[in-house]
Structures are given as structure tokens and as C-alpha cells.
Design a protein around this motif. Sequence first.
Motif, PDB file in Angstrom:
ATOM      1  N   GLY A   1      -4.459 -13.283  -5.682  1.00  0.00           N
ATOM      2  CA  GLY A   1      -3.074 -12.855  -5.858  1.00  0.00           C
ATOM      3  C   GLY A   1      -2.918 -11.935  -7.047  1.00  0.00           C
ATOM      4  N   ARG A   2      -1.952 -11.067  -6.954  1.00  0.00           N
ATOM      5  CA  ARG A   2      -1.686 -10.149  -8.069  1.00  0.00           C
ATOM      6  C   ARG A   2      -1.251 -10.957  -9.298  1.00  0.00           C
ATOM      7  NH1 ARG A   2       0.095  -4.513  -5.716  1.00  0.00           N
ATOM      8  NH2 ARG A   2      -0.836  -4.708  -3.659  1.00  0.00           N
ATOM      9  N   THR A   3      -1.792 -10.600 -10.438  1.00  0.00           N
ATOM     10  CA  THR A   3      -1.499 -11.309 -11.677  1.00  0.00           C
ATOM     11  C   THR A   3       0.003 -11.413 -11.965  1.00  0.00           C
ATOM     12  OG1 THR A   3      -3.665 -10.737 -12.571  1.00  0.00           O
ATOM     13  CG2 THR A   3      -1.977 -11.374 -14.160  1.00  0.00           C
ATOM     14  N   PRO A   4       0.801 -10.363 -11.751  1.00  0.00           N
ATOM     15  CA  PRO A   4       2.244 -10.505 -12.021  1.00  0.00           C
ATOM     16  C   PRO A   4       2.936 -11.557 -11.135  1.00  0.00           C
ATOM     17  CG  PRO A   4       1.639  -8.179 -11.908  1.00  0.00           C
ATOM     18  CD  PRO A   4       0.443  -8.959 -11.449  1.00  0.00           C
TER      19      PRO A   4
ATOM     20  N   VAL B   1      -5.641  -1.308  -6.716  1.00  0.00           N
ATOM     21  CA  VAL B   1      -4.572  -2.273  -6.442  1.00  0.00           C
ATOM     22  C   VAL B   1      -4.066  -2.896  -7.739  1.00  0.00           C
ATOM     23  CG1 VAL B   1      -3.917  -4.349  -5.173  1.00  0.00           C
ATOM     24  CG2 VAL B   1      -5.527  -2.742  -4.150  1.00  0.00           C
ATOM     25  N   GLY B   2      -4.998  -3.282  -8.638  1.00  0.00           N
ATOM     26  CA  GLY B   2      -4.593  -3.831  -9.921  1.00  0.00           C
ATOM     27  C   GLY B   2      -5.181  -5.185 -10.234  1.00  0.00           C
ATOM     28  N   PRO B   3      -4.706  -5.828 -11.333  1.00  0.00           N
ATOM     29  CA  PRO B   3      -5.255  -7.111 -11.781  1.00  0.00           C
ATOM     30  C   PRO B   3      -4.858  -8.260 -10.848  1.00  0.00           C
ATOM     31  CG  PRO B   3      -3.432  -6.447 -13.192  1.00  0.00           C
ATOM     32  CD  PRO B   3      -3.662  -5.318 -12.233  1.00  0.00           C
ATOM     33  N   HIS B   4      -5.816  -9.153 -10.634  1.00  0.00           N
ATOM     34  CA  HIS B   4      -5.647 -10.302  -9.733  1.00  0.00           C
ATOM     35  C   HIS B   4      -6.216 -11.570 -10.356  1.00  0.00           C
ATOM     36  CE1 HIS B   4      -4.792  -7.313  -6.698  1.00  0.00           C
ATOM     37  NE2 HIS B   4      -4.612  -8.243  -5.778  1.00  0.00           N
ATOM     38  N   LEU B   5      -5.764 -12.694  -9.810  1.00  0.00           N
ATOM     39  CA  LEU B   5      -6.301 -14.017 -10.124  1.00  0.00           C
ATOM     40  C   LEU B   5      -6.559 -14.724  -8.799  1.00  0.00           C
ATOM     41  CD1 LEU B   5      -3.711 -14.955 -12.879  1.00  0.00           C
ATOM     42  CD2 LEU B   5      -6.179 -14.700 -13.280  1.00  0.00           C
ATOM     43  N   VAL B   6      -7.459 -15.697  -8.811  1.00  0.00           N
ATOM     44  CA  VAL B   6      -7.647 -16.549  -7.640  1.00  0.00           C
ATOM     45  C   VAL B   6      -6.704 -17.732  -7.806  1.00  0.00           C
ATOM     46  CG1 VAL B   6      -9.248 -18.058  -6.386  1.00  0.00           C
ATOM     47  CG2 VAL B   6     -10.048 -15.853  -7.265  1.00  0.00           C
ATOM     48  N   PHE B   7      -5.900 -17.994  -6.771  1.00  0.00           N
ATOM     49  CA  PHE B   7      -4.974 -19.127  -6.749  1.00  0.00           C
ATOM     50  C   PHE B   7      -5.422 -20.076  -5.656  1.00  0.00           C
ATOM     51  CE2 PHE B   7      -2.493 -15.570  -8.392  1.00  0.00           C
ATOM     52  CZ  PHE B   7      -1.941 -16.123  -9.537  1.00  0.00           C
ATOM     53  N   VAL B   8      -5.352 -21.386  -5.930  1.00  0.00           N
ATOM     54  CA  VAL B   8      -5.817 -22.374  -4.962  1.00  0.00           C
ATOM     55  C   VAL B   8      -4.881 -23.578  -4.951  1.00  0.00           C
ATOM     56  CG1 VAL B   8      -7.388 -23.442  -6.660  1.00  0.00           C
ATOM     57  CG2 VAL B   8      -7.829 -23.734  -4.213  1.00  0.00           C
TER      58      VAL B   8
ATOM     59  N   ARG C   1       0.819  -1.220   0.000  1.00  0.00           N
ATOM     60  CA  ARG C   1       0.000   0.000   0.000  1.00  0.00           C
ATOM     61  C   ARG C   1       0.853   1.271   0.000  1.00  0.00           C
ATOM     62  NH1 ARG C   1      -2.972  -3.762  -0.939  1.00  0.00           N
ATOM     63  NH2 ARG C   1      -4.949  -4.218   0.062  1.00  0.00           N
ATOM     64  N   PRO C   2       1.910   1.314  -0.841  1.00  0.00           N
ATOM     65  CA  PRO C   2       2.772   2.499  -0.842  1.00  0.00           C
ATOM     66  C   PRO C   2       1.973   3.741  -1.235  1.00  0.00           C
ATOM     67  CG  PRO C   2       3.202   1.181  -2.789  1.00  0.00           C
ATOM     68  CD  PRO C   2       2.257   0.384  -1.908  1.00  0.00           C
ATOM     69  N   GLY C   3       2.282   4.840  -0.574  1.00  0.00           N
ATOM     70  CA  GLY C   3       1.617   6.096  -0.888  1.00  0.00           C
ATOM     71  C   GLY C   3       0.251   6.262  -0.251  1.00  0.00           C
ATOM     72  N   LEU C   4      -0.243   5.224   0.404  1.00  0.00           N
ATOM     73  CA  LEU C   4      -1.538   5.301   1.080  1.00  0.00           C
ATOM     74  C   LEU C   4      -1.302   5.452   2.578  1.00  0.00           C
ATOM     75  CD1 LEU C   4      -3.461   2.459  -0.798  1.00  0.00           C
ATOM     76  CD2 LEU C   4      -3.638   4.924  -1.159  1.00  0.00           C
ATOM     77  N   PRO C   5      -2.315   5.876   3.308  1.00  0.00           N
ATOM     78  CA  PRO C   5      -2.156   5.944   4.764  1.00  0.00           C
ATOM     79  C   PRO C   5      -1.855   4.559   5.336  1.00  0.00           C
ATOM     80  CG  PRO C   5      -4.221   6.962   4.060  1.00  0.00           C
ATOM     81  CD  PRO C   5      -3.622   6.295   2.856  1.00  0.00           C
TER      82      PRO C   5
ATOM     83  N   GLU D   1      -9.163 -13.478 -14.706  1.00  0.00           N
ATOM     84  CA  GLU D   1      -8.553 -12.308 -14.083  1.00  0.00           C
ATOM     85  C   GLU D   1      -9.627 -11.268 -13.748  1.00  0.00           C
ATOM     86  OE1 GLU D   1      -4.552 -10.291 -15.258  1.00  0.00           O
ATOM     87  OE2 GLU D   1      -6.143  -9.233 -16.368  1.00  0.00           O
ATOM     88  N   PHE D   2      -9.421 -10.540 -12.656  1.00  0.00           N
ATOM     89  CA  PHE D   2     -10.304  -9.454 -12.254  1.00  0.00           C
ATOM     90  C   PHE D   2      -9.443  -8.325 -11.699  1.00  0.00           C
ATOM     91  CE2 PHE D   2      -9.720 -12.348  -8.761  1.00  0.00           C
ATOM     92  CZ  PHE D   2      -9.565 -11.542  -7.640  1.00  0.00           C
TER      93      PHE D   2
END
Length: 184
Positions: free
Chosen positions: A135-138, A160-167, A25-29, A154-155
Motif C-alpha cells: 500500500g502507498r505510504t500516505p 508510483v512512490g513509497p509503499h509499505l506492506v500491510f497485513v 495511473r493518471p497521465g499514463l496510458p 518502506e520501499f
Amino acid sequence: MTVPVVRTALVPVSEILDLRWEVLRPGLPREAAAFPEDGDPAAFHIASYEGDAPEVLGCGTFFPEPFPGPLSESLSESLPGPASGPQPESAATAYRFRGMASAPAAPGRGHGAAVLRAGAAEAAARGAGLLWCNGRTPARGFYERQGFRVHGEEFVIEGVGPHLVFVREIRPRTRRTGDVAGRP
């Protein structure tokens, strides 16, 4: 050159919050790095360190949460059946993790993998049969190297950015006397 030993430990959330904030969360409170699940009495937090150094170089938060939606056939076939324990799709046996971070000063030194190993072992000791995350896609390659599979499409998480569900399946186990939770 000697590579320092990565060690892990169960810690209070206060010990990992700064790293989570710096990396995720860089740059955020600072409050943006606190998650509602941190207060769940069943949640636990893993930190990783190098040798005896006190600096947290990796972290993750794990908590019980049902897996969102049905499992793919290939994954559900590999999970334990009724004879070997409860079905991991149930709320009692699925653990989610979030807030995975490795310090920018320690790239590729095994902290993420160590946190996942320790978290999976602790979740399994608590009866979990399934571990999952958004998890973040990258980070896809990292999660796949740790035995996770992508579930669904992907969603994007706003801000925050693009994510995938990992299991991934984990084996529920009973903790033996003398086990040290969270150690790889």
C-alpha cells in the motif's frame, strides 16, 4: 442530510478499470492500469457504489498470492493454528489485493472500507486466512484503521512512490446457502 448507502458487488475487471486508471495511473496510458493478476481465474474484483447509482466510486482486485517472507511473531501468534485451519502463510490461504481506489468525487464516504470488507469476506469464503497488500505510504492511517499492520520497512515502487506492506488476519469461513458474496 441523508448519507447514501454504500453497496458493493463482485464485478468483471472491465467495470473498475476506468477508476483504477484515473486514480492510480493518471497521465499514463490506460493499459498501465491493467495488472497481470486480472487474468488469474482465482482473482476477483470488487466495486462500490452509492445507492442505486451505476457509477463505480471504489474498487479493488483480490487474488491468491503467498505472503512475502515470514510473519512477525505477534501477528503469527494471532493467526489460526493447526486446530482451527491451515496456516495463513501458505499460498492457498493468503490473498493479496491491489488496485484499491476511491473516486476523487467521493472522499471519506466509506468506499475504501466497504471494498476491503467485501473483499475480505469473499477471500475468507474462498479459504483465506490472511489478507495483504503493498500500500502507498500516505494511506497508512487508512489501512491501520481497517485493522492492518505494517510489515517491514518502506520501499519505493518506481514511477508510483513509497509503499509499505500491510497485513491482516481474516477468518476463513464456509459460505452458507443464500450468502451474497461481496456484500458488506
